[in-house]
Design a protein around this motif. Structure first.
Motif, PDB file in Angstrom:
ATOM      1  N   VAL A 767       0.836  -1.201   0.000  1.00  0.00           N
ATOM      2  CA  VAL A 767       0.000   0.000   0.000  1.00  0.00           C
ATOM      3  C   VAL A 767       0.874   1.256   0.000  1.00  0.00           C
ATOM      4  O   VAL A 767       1.850   1.348   0.757  1.00  0.00           O
ATOM      5  CB  VAL A 767      -0.939   0.003   1.219  1.00  0.00           C
ATOM      6  N   GLN A 768       0.481   2.204  -0.847  1.00  0.00           N
ATOM      7  CA  GLN A 768       1.093   3.525  -0.855  1.00  0.00           C
ATOM      8  C   GLN A 768      -0.028   4.556  -0.807  1.00  0.00           C
ATOM      9  O   GLN A 768      -0.983   4.458  -1.567  1.00  0.00           O
ATOM     10  CB  GLN A 768       1.949   3.744  -2.100  1.00  0.00           C
ATOM     11  N   MET A 769       0.124   5.500   0.103  1.00  0.00           N
ATOM     12  CA  MET A 769      -0.930   6.488   0.323  1.00  0.00           C
ATOM     13  C   MET A 769      -0.372   7.887   0.129  1.00  0.00           C
ATOM     14  O   MET A 769       0.726   8.206   0.607  1.00  0.00           O
ATOM     15  CB  MET A 769      -1.478   6.351   1.731  1.00  0.00           C
ATOM     16  N   GLU A 770      -1.118   8.724  -0.572  1.00  0.00           N
ATOM     17  CA  GLU A 770      -0.747  10.115  -0.754  1.00  0.00           C
ATOM     18  C   GLU A 770      -1.930  10.986  -0.363  1.00  0.00           C
ATOM     19  O   GLU A 770      -3.024  10.837  -0.899  1.00  0.00           O
ATOM     20  CB  GLU A 770      -0.381  10.398  -2.215  1.00  0.00           C
ATOM     21  N   GLN A 771      -1.715  11.841   0.641  1.00  0.00           N
ATOM     22  CA  GLN A 771      -2.682  12.846   1.041  1.00  0.00           C
ATOM     23  C   GLN A 771      -1.959  14.195   1.091  1.00  0.00           C
ATOM     24  O   GLN A 771      -0.722  14.228   1.176  1.00  0.00           O
ATOM     25  CB  GLN A 771      -3.290  12.507   2.414  1.00  0.00           C
ATOM     26  N   PRO A 772      -2.676  15.263   1.043  1.00  0.00           N
ATOM     27  CA  PRO A 772      -1.987  16.559   1.094  1.00  0.00           C
ATOM     28  C   PRO A 772      -1.060  16.650   2.308  1.00  0.00           C
ATOM     29  O   PRO A 772      -1.506  16.502   3.456  1.00  0.00           O
ATOM     30  CB  PRO A 772      -3.133  17.567   1.168  1.00  0.00           C
ATOM     31  N   GLY A 773       0.266  16.851   2.058  1.00  0.00           N
ATOM     32  CA  GLY A 773       1.251  16.979   3.138  1.00  0.00           C
ATOM     33  C   GLY A 773       1.543  15.687   3.842  1.00  0.00           C
ATOM     34  O   GLY A 773       2.142  15.689   4.925  1.00  0.00           O
ATOM     35  N   ARG A 774       1.134  14.554   3.261  1.00  0.00           N
ATOM     36  CA  ARG A 774       1.305  13.294   3.978  1.00  0.00           C
ATOM     37  C   ARG A 774       1.510  12.159   2.965  1.00  0.00           C
ATOM     38  O   ARG A 774       0.806  12.061   1.968  1.00  0.00           O
ATOM     39  CB  ARG A 774       0.106  13.024   4.852  1.00  0.00           C
ATOM     40  N   HIS A 775       2.510  11.292   3.242  1.00  0.00           N
ATOM     41  CA  HIS A 775       2.779  10.109   2.427  1.00  0.00           C
ATOM     42  C   HIS A 775       2.985   8.933   3.346  1.00  0.00           C
ATOM     43  O   HIS A 775       3.682   9.027   4.355  1.00  0.00           O
ATOM     44  CB  HIS A 775       4.028  10.318   1.565  1.00  0.00           C
ATOM     45  N   GLY A 776       2.328   7.808   2.988  1.00  0.00           N
ATOM     46  CA  GLY A 776       2.460   6.648   3.831  1.00  0.00           C
ATOM     47  C   GLY A 776       2.622   5.376   3.044  1.00  0.00           C
ATOM     48  O   GLY A 776       2.175   5.268   1.897  1.00  0.00           O
ATOM     49  N   THR A 777       3.246   4.380   3.659  1.00  0.00           N
ATOM     50  CA  THR A 777       3.384   3.053   3.067  1.00  0.00           C
ATOM     51  C   THR A 777       3.058   2.019   4.115  1.00  0.00           C
ATOM     52  O   THR A 777       3.159   2.263   5.324  1.00  0.00           O
ATOM     53  CB  THR A 777       4.809   2.821   2.543  1.00  0.00           C
TER      54      THR A 777
END
Length: 853
Positions: A767-777
């Motif tokens: 999983v890779q997540m992109e939100q404004p000002g935020r990145h997660g794996t």
């Protein structure tokens, strides 16, 4: 519907021709001439009288041309002006002066003072028939001979002088009295006639010279041959007016082989040559032939100089009944008119005034197949038949609220074998129209068989199948073709010719109502669907019904529109092509009532729409598949939610839905949208959410309310942008009925992946997540729509990791957070991402002079 041409011709001709023709023309004319001549001889007391060796001779001439001669072997004066003539005979001469007719008797007595002549004993007459009887009347010809009754009597010697002729009318009577002043000759004794094999008798006769009329007073009877067939005729009285060429029969009854005719009164008009010109019958007209009987109030027929029919009419309560056990028939009409050709065969028959025809054909199946036709007017057209004076039915036209109906043998189910011991399944078809036209063809056996049917104006076709299925269609016009019944059909007779509709076309504002068969063990009728189109076609070889031009189907909870829709009547499968539009009503329905149950709060039932290039529906499996292309995919949507893919497949049995592209690697697209909700006790308000998914594969299970995406997933929208190998979108339960409605009574017609708000979303696999000002794996991401919170988990070797613009880099077993900018909480065990317990650790880092904790 096949008509018997031989019987139809007999109905209109034989009752007229054979009933009165021979009696009126043959008997009336001959008797008239005999009595007229007799009167002329005896009444002329001033005739010249000569004696020679042969006896006494009376002669009368006009302008030098001999009119008649009377001879007697001897004469005796009886005194007081009375004379007795012994062995007398009379010769009548024609215009050329040749002897034509011969009258003779044993004893004659004449009273000059009273003007009364009496024949003592029997009187015989041999008369030449008029030309019309010999030729135009079509009488049978036989060598002249004395009648059987005459042979038994002692014939006077003067009979040897009768003129030779191959055809003569023989007359015998007795007790003849002639009154000169009244001009009446009469007898109350039996009168006998014979001519051309015809023998006639009557009890009493009267001839009025002033009125030129002949009356046969009682017990009129005739026997012999007419047109080569035995004939028997009786009447209570017969009257002939020679000047008017009219004959009347009272209560005549005619029989010939298996045919008969009777009526209260018959009136016959004769031509100058003695042939019949017109026949009229009135009151209780009954015509029979074999198993057929026709009754009417009146009969009116005209004949040509050859005594063949030209036209005929039956009127007043015309009824046809045929008791044939193989093909019983019934018909009725106010009036029936017929026109014949020169050979006496019908060319056109018209029934008017509420015409009805019905029959049951037992040839194709033991229980019989019913056929019927009715209308304000029915016209039958005929062409010359194979035999002389026969005709073949070629066309039937019905107008004025026309109707035709018929039963046919239903198709056998797949694998079914015909069983002669069991009744066969029957399909019933009924057609109504302003006008109907049926064309017939001739079979190898010479029978008329329907070939094509045309209906115009307000057409309505209804077909009822054995299991309760019913299909009704309306339109402006209809055309149908007929052909042999299916192979394997059982027939009661070897020459049975069962027919079915092989094809049909209905055009102009076509509307179709289709009712499916009831479920086994249920008394409730099956569901009803409605269709509309510019044109509808049916092909019996494939059992397919095709709707063309603005085709539309409507059911209880769905509608379908396309340029072309084809339905298989055996399987109930369907295909739609050329730009398909479908709409489904998603609220649950009650099984008992089939009605839509409103969702809580009374909100309207949501609608799901589908656009596709084509669609295929499998009735038995309850599968519906919509097709597009990868470039122009099929599209399904409900409000703001939608799915786009080259193939959309609904499975009503397993309650599943799937979406696929055509080429590998192509992505389908799905959008799940939830409307905002107001706060409720114990629950905070929920903001609107939207989840857009791109993936090569989508599968939805309606029972679990799960939409699964595989082989690579990309999500954006409320969740930001999320990538992973797989994803599951969980939907909240669909709209439910009111609490008072039993849950067991609810049925869903189709699985609906768009009905209901988003409950949660799980993405897993790299999983890779992109939100404004935020990145997660991580390995799995859980999104809960009700709270707007996320749970990101990983594996022991690869824990979840988030880099936040405000909070820096965060790593832990489980990361809990909200939308962008919210606090990130590290909690729980990495192997239990959903656990609420566990140790929480907070870290602060200094980034660019700021303190991080």
């Amino acid at each position: 519907m096949r008509l018997s041409i031989q019987r139809l011709r007999w109905v209109l001709l034989t009752g007229a021709l054979l009933l009165v023709g021979v009696l009126a023309a043959y008997i009336g004319y001959g008797r008239y001439r005999a009595l007229q001549a007799y009167r002329q001889i005896i009444a002329r007391s001033g005739a010249s009288l000569t004696h020679d060796s042969n006896g006494v001779t009376y002669s009368q001439s006009v302008q030098g041309r001999k009119i008649f001669t009377v001879r007697a072997k001897t004469e005796t004066s009886l005194g007081d002006g009375k004379w007795a003539l012994h062995n007398a005979e009379m010769l009548l001469y024609n215009r050329t002066g040749d002897a034509a007719d011969h009258i003779y008797g044993s004893e004659m007595e004449y009273d000059e003072n009273q003007g009364i002549a009496r024949a003592k004993g029997e009187v015989f007459m041999d008369l030449l028939p008029p030309q019309g009887l010999a030729n135009g009347g079509r009488a049978a010809t036989q060598p002249a001979s004395a009648s059987k009754s005459k042979a038994k009597a002692k014939v006077p010697a003067a009979a040897k002088a009768k003129p030779a002729s191959e055809q003569v009318i023989h007359v015998r009577t007795s007790g003849l009295v002639y009154l000169r002043k009244l001009g009446v000759a009469a007898t109350d004794q039996q009168v006998e006639f014979s001519y051309g094999g015809m023998q006639c008798t009557a009890l009493g006769a009267e001839f009025n010279s002033g009125q030129s009329t002949l009356h046969l007073l009682a017990h009129v009877r005739m026997d012999g041959l007419a047109h080569g067939k035995p004939l028997h005729l009786t009447a209570t009285r017969a009257d002939v007016d020679r000047d008017a060429n009219v004959a009347n029969l009272i209560n005549p009854i005619m029989t010939s082989e298996d045919r008969s005719a009777q009526m209260d009164v018959a009136v016959i008009n004769l031509r100058k040559d003695g042939s019949i010109e017109r026949v009229q019958g009135s009151n209780h007209v009954v015509l029979r032939s074999g198993t057929q009987q026709v009754t009417a109030d009146r009969l009116d027929a005209t004949l040509n100089p050859q005594s063949l029919p030209e036209a005929g009419r039956l009127s007043g309560n015309v009824v046809l009944v045929d008791t044939d056990p193989v093909r019983p028939m019934h018909g009725s009409s106010n009036v029936v008119d017929a026109v014949f050709n020169a050979q006496g065969a019908p060319t056109r028959v018209v029934g008017t005034g509420t015409v009805k025809l019905s029959m049951v054909d037992h040839r194709a199946t033991p229980q019989g197949l019913a056929r019927s036709m009715d209308g304000a007017t029915i016209i039958a057209h005929f062409s010359p038949g194979r035999r002389k004076s026969s005709a073949q039915l070629t066309e039937m036209d019905a107008t004025g609220s026309a109707h035709a109906g018929g039963e046919s043998i239903a198709a056998l189910a797949k694998g079914e074998v015909a069983d002669r011991t069991k009744p066969q399944s029957v399909k019933n078809a009924q057609l109504w129209a302003d006008s109907l036209r049926i064309l017939f063809t001739t079979t190898t056996s010479g029978k008329a068989q329907p070939q094509r049917l045309y209906g115009t104006g307000h057409t309505r076709l209804q077909q009822d199948a054995p299991l309760g299925e019913q299909e009704t269609s309306t339109g402006d016009t209809v055309e149908a073709a007929f052909g042999p019944a299916r192979a394997g059909t059982l027939s009661a007779q070897p020459d049975a010719e069962a027919l079915n509709i092989t094809s049909a076309v209905q055009s102009g504002h076509v509307t179709i109502h289709d009712r499916a068969a009831a479920k086994a063990g249920s008394t409730e009728p099956g569901p009803v669907s409605t269709g509309f189109a510019d044109r509808a076609t049916y092909d019996a070889s494939t059992h397919r019904l095709t709707l063309l031009g603005n085709a539309q189907l409507e059911g209880d909870n769905a509608s379908l529109m396309a340029p072309t829709v084809t339905l298989d009547q055996n399987t109930q499968d369907a295909d739609a092509n050329g730009g398909v539009q479908a709409t489904f009503e998603n609220a649950p329905t009650t099984a008992s009532q089939g009605s839509t149950a409103a969702p809580p709060g009374g909100s309207p039932a949501p609608l799901t729409h589908v656009l596709a290039a084509s669609a295929h529906f499998e009735h038995a499996k309850q599968i519906g598949t919509f097709y597009g292309t990868d470039a122009h995919p099929a599209r399904m949507w409900q409000n703001a939610s939608q799915v786009q893919a080259a193939i959309l497949r609904f499975d009503g049995v397993s309650r599943t839905f799937s979406a696929r592209p055509v080429k590998p690697g192509t992505l389908l697209h799905a959008i799940f949208a939830s409307n905002p909700t107001a706060p409720k006790p114990g629950h905070a308000a929920q903001a609107a959410s939207i989840v857009r998914v791109a993936s090569p594969k989508m599968d939805y299970n309606d029972l679990q309310r799960e939409a699964t995406f595989a082989d690579g997933v990309t999500i954006d929208g409320t969740m930001g942008e999320v990538r992973g190998q797989h994803a599951v979108v969980f939907l909240a339960p669909a709209n439910k009925p009111a609490a008072t409605m039993p849950a067991a009574s609810i049925l869903h017609t189709q699985p609906d992946p768009l009905n209901g708000s988003i409950d949660r979303v799980i993405v897993y696999g790299s999983v890779q997540m992109e939100q404004p000002g935020r990145h997660g794996t991580g390995e799995q991401l859980l999104y809960t729509a009700a709270t707007g919170n996320y749970v990101l988990t990983g594996t022991p070797t690869d824990p979840p990791h988030i880099v936040d613009a405000q909070q820096g880099s965060v790593t832990g077993a489980t990361l809990l957070f909200g939308d962008a900018g919210s606090t990130i909480v590290v909690a729980g065990d990495s192997h239990m991402p959903k656990a609420k317990g566990g140790r929480v650790r907070t870290e602060t880092h200094v980034i660019q002079g700021k303190q991080e904790r």
